[in-house]
Design an enzyme around this catalytic site. Structure first.
Site, PDB file in Angstrom:
ATOM      1  N   HIS A  66       0.878  -1.179   0.000  1.00 34.48           N
ATOM      2  CA  HIS A  66       0.000   0.000   0.000  1.00 34.48           C
ATOM      3  C   HIS A  66       0.914   1.227   0.000  1.00 34.48           C
ATOM      4  CE1 HIS A  66      -2.717   2.974   1.901  1.00 34.48           C
ATOM      5  NE2 HIS A  66      -3.715   2.200   1.543  1.00 34.48           N
ATOM      6  N   ASP A  78       3.191  -4.634   7.935  1.00 39.33           N
ATOM      7  CA  ASP A  78       1.975  -3.831   7.827  1.00 39.33           C
ATOM      8  C   ASP A  78       0.805  -4.809   7.897  1.00 39.33           C
ATOM      9  OD1 ASP A  78      -0.233  -2.450   7.026  1.00 39.33           O
ATOM     10  OD2 ASP A  78       0.605  -1.729   5.131  1.00 39.33           O
ATOM     11  N   GLN A 137      -4.382  -5.129   6.802  1.00 40.63           N
ATOM     12  CA  GLN A 137      -5.397  -5.975   6.177  1.00 40.63           C
ATOM     13  C   GLN A 137      -5.421  -7.384   6.748  1.00 40.63           C
ATOM     14  OE1 GLN A 137      -7.721  -4.952   4.270  1.00 40.63           O
ATOM     15  NE2 GLN A 137      -6.949  -2.921   3.786  1.00 40.63           N
ATOM     16  N   LYS A 172     -10.017  -0.798  10.737  1.00 39.15           N
ATOM     17  CA  LYS A 172     -10.098  -1.971   9.853  1.00 39.15           C
ATOM     18  C   LYS A 172     -10.367  -3.249  10.649  1.00 39.15           C
ATOM     19  CE  LYS A 172      -7.131   0.023   6.325  1.00 39.15           C
ATOM     20  NZ  LYS A 172      -7.966   0.435   5.194  1.00 39.15           N
ATOM     21  N   CYS A 219      -4.833   2.510  -3.633  1.00 44.45           N
ATOM     22  CA  CYS A 219      -3.595   3.035  -3.026  1.00 44.45           C
ATOM     23  C   CYS A 219      -2.477   2.017  -3.144  1.00 44.45           C
ATOM     24  CB  CYS A 219      -3.800   3.424  -1.563  1.00 44.45           C
ATOM     25  SG  CYS A 219      -5.091   4.617  -1.327  1.00 44.45           S
TER      26      CYS A 219
HETATM   27  N1  PMP Z   1      -1.621  -0.619   4.725  1.00 46.43           N
HETATM   28  C1  PMP Z   1      -2.584  -1.309   4.103  1.00 46.43           C
HETATM   29  C2  PMP Z   1      -2.271  -2.663   3.554  1.00 46.43           C
HETATM   30  C3  PMP Z   1      -3.848  -0.756   3.956  1.00 46.43           C
HETATM   31  O1  PMP Z   1      -4.797  -1.433   3.306  1.00 46.43           O
HETATM   32  C4  PMP Z   1      -4.101   0.525   4.490  1.00 46.43           C
HETATM   33  C5  PMP Z   1      -5.459   1.182   4.353  1.00 46.43           C
HETATM   34  N2  PMP Z   1      -6.109   0.936   3.166  1.00 46.43           N
HETATM   35  C6  PMP Z   1      -3.075   1.178   5.155  1.00 46.43           C
HETATM   36  C7  PMP Z   1      -1.850   0.581   5.260  1.00 46.43           C
HETATM   37  C8  PMP Z   1      -3.264   2.532   5.750  1.00 46.43           C
HETATM   38  O2  PMP Z   1      -4.213   2.480   6.778  1.00 46.43           O
HETATM   39  P1  PMP Z   1      -4.778   3.831   7.423  1.00 46.43           P
HETATM   40  O3  PMP Z   1      -5.324   4.635   6.283  1.00 46.43           O
HETATM   41  O4  PMP Z   1      -5.838   3.353   8.355  1.00 46.43           O
HETATM   42  O5  PMP Z   1      -3.650   4.483   8.108  1.00 46.43           O
END
Ligand code: PMP
Length: 469
Positions: free
Chosen positions: A187, A264, A267, A290, A428
């Site tokens: 991401h 990270d 997900q 999430k 993203c």
């Molecule tokens: N890493 C991953 C794999 C994500 O899917 C996301 C959110 N889509 C993020 C980081 C960032 O999360 P946040 O916007 O809640 O900080």
């Protein structure tokens, strides 16, 4: 899809016979006219289960998770009862954010109604209560991922957690020519923070590639490490494709090369059990929203020794042991990284969310979702012209596809019009999209409160949409 209160797709009479209704100027037609173009999809309860005959009825449509009826679970999520333009809401955008159960919503209200005060300051009753709830939340988070409470830093979310690790710990390790290893599946939140510190220090990013199924090429991964490697970071689960990365193996490779790792887990956390000690991971980041918790709260786990070696990321009140105008002594981690008034109610709400997940059981959730996503894959694979993007052997949460001759936005708009919320876009995660020669996909993403019938309905809708008129 609604544009204001208007549907924005319809049948275009001058299209060739294999074309589909396309979104056009919504202002040209009345709402009634537009509604008449909305395809007649089977009602939810009429949707057949597209499962092979040799599967036992009890396995056909799992109706419970860990002995708790799926209807009972769904009743905990008030928002799932709402309709969208007369259709039952089907929420398949869980990778963007999950919904919240009433237990979390009530916990937040209760905090403000009965416990609200700032933390770690005053000694009066409310202040003591608030501080103890905030620290109890830290304990809950640590227990949920198998950590110790002092290894948990509260942040705004996964993005801030990754930035904190990059700025506070990794940046000081970097010299010109050094390398940080990422993967193509990241991401943007797990790319840009590393890019920024690498640029500042004259270091470089090296990127592990994936095969056509969307899985890391492990032989190549091991070869990326060398004596210039200073850090590695990767996503546990790809938000774009749903690929589960072989975290334990990847961490072991990094450690064999003397390199620390951040996972990270944005997900992963609501889909599979996570134990940081079993993984032996050095840092782990995730967001509350999430995993059924509030927005604006997140977690950075870090091994104590590494966190204590890290520099404070932000400075101010609460994180200091003593201040004069000449010098300041900081607390140890985690307080060292929690400058200012934290998101107290966010932490308390997150603990309620993790309690909810614990009560159902992460193993039970993972088992149910495994069947659900397999079923989704089987169901969507029967849709004419539908091409999956990435077909990993281990997948959770999300899947990505494109539909021949239809833009991703049109597919998502069509589904939205019958109450099915999915995301179309680059998620993203532009590098992995471009690796597959695409700028975007359609991505349904699931949670344990989704049902097999909802998936069947999406399949039915897409089969309808993909058929030539
Ligand atoms: N890493 C991953 C794999 C994500 O899917 C996301 C959110 N889509 C993020 C980081 C960032 O999360 P946040 O916007 O809640 O900080």
């Amino acid at each position: 899809m609604n544009s204001g209160n208007h549907f924005v797709w319809e049948y275009q009479p001058n299209l060739s016979s294999d074309s589909r209704p396309l979104p056009i100027d919504a202002s040209k037609h009345t709402t009634e006219e537009k509604l008449s173009f909305v395809p007649q999809i089977l009602a939810l309860e009429e949707v057949p289960a597209f499962l092979p005959d040799d599967i036992q009825p009890s396995e056909r449509l799992p109706m419970s998770i860990g002995g708790i009826g799926i209807d009972q679970i769904r009743a905990d999520f008030p928002i799932l009862k709402r309709t969208v333009d007369g259709n039952p809401l089907i929420y398949f955008d869980n990778a963007a954010t999950t919904q919240r159960p009433v237990q979390v919503i009530n916990r937040i209200s209760y905090y403000y109604l009965h416990e609200n005060a700032n933390v770690h300051r005053s000694g009066h009753t409310l202040a003591r209560c608030s501080s103890s709830q905030f620290e109890a939340a830290r304990e809950k988070v640590s227990a949920f991922i198998g950590a110790a409470p002092n290894e948990i830093v509260f942040t705004r979310g996964a993005t801030e957690s990754i930035n904190l690790c990059a700025q506070a710990y990794v940046k000081q390790l970097l010299n010109p020519g050094d390398e940080i290893i990422l993967t193509l599946l990241e991401h943007h939140s797990n790319i840009v923070p590393w890019q920024v510190i690498a640029e500042e220090k004259g270091a470089h990013l090296r990127v592990a590639t994936v095969d056509q199924t969307g899985q890391i090429d492990m032989a190549e991964y091991a070869k990326l490490f060398n004596n210039r490697t200073r850090f590695a970071s990767f996503t546990y689960v790809s938000n774009a494709l749903g690929t589960v990365l072989p975290a334990q193996e990847m961490i072991a490779i990094a450690h064999q090369n003397g390199v620390s790792v951040l996972i990270d887990a944005a997900q992963a956390v609501s889909h599979i059990p996570i134990n940081v000690y079993e993984l032996d991971v050095d840092f782990l980041a995730f967001s509350g929203h999430k995993c059924l918790g509030p927005t604006g709260i997140g977690v950075l786990y870090g091994k104590s020794a590494l966190m204590n070696a890290a520099r404070p990321y932000q400075v101010g009140g609460s994180m200091i042991a003593d201040v004069t105008f000449e010098r300041t002594f900081f607390h140890k981690s985690p307080q060292k990284f929690e400058a200012g008034t934290p998101n107290i109610v966010g932490a308390v709400g997150l603990a309620a969310a993790l309690n909810y997940l614990t009560d159902i059981g992460m193993d039970n959730i993972a088992a149910y979702e495994h069947k659900l996503i397999e079923y989704a894959t089987d169901t969507l694979s029967t849709v004419p012209g539908l091409r999956f993007v990435g077909m990993p052997t281990r997948r959770v949460g999300a899947l990505s596809f494109v539909l021949d001759s239809h833009s991703n936005d049109n597919v998502a708009e069509f589904l939205a019009g019958i109450g099915i919320g999915v995301r179309a876009g680059h998620h993203c995660a532009q590098p992995i999209m471009r690796h597959f020669g695409l700028e975007a996909t359609v991505r349904p993403s699931f949670a344990f409160y989704n049902t097999f019938r909802e998936v069947a309905k999406m399949g039915e809708a897409l089969r309808y949409y993909s058929k030539p008129l």
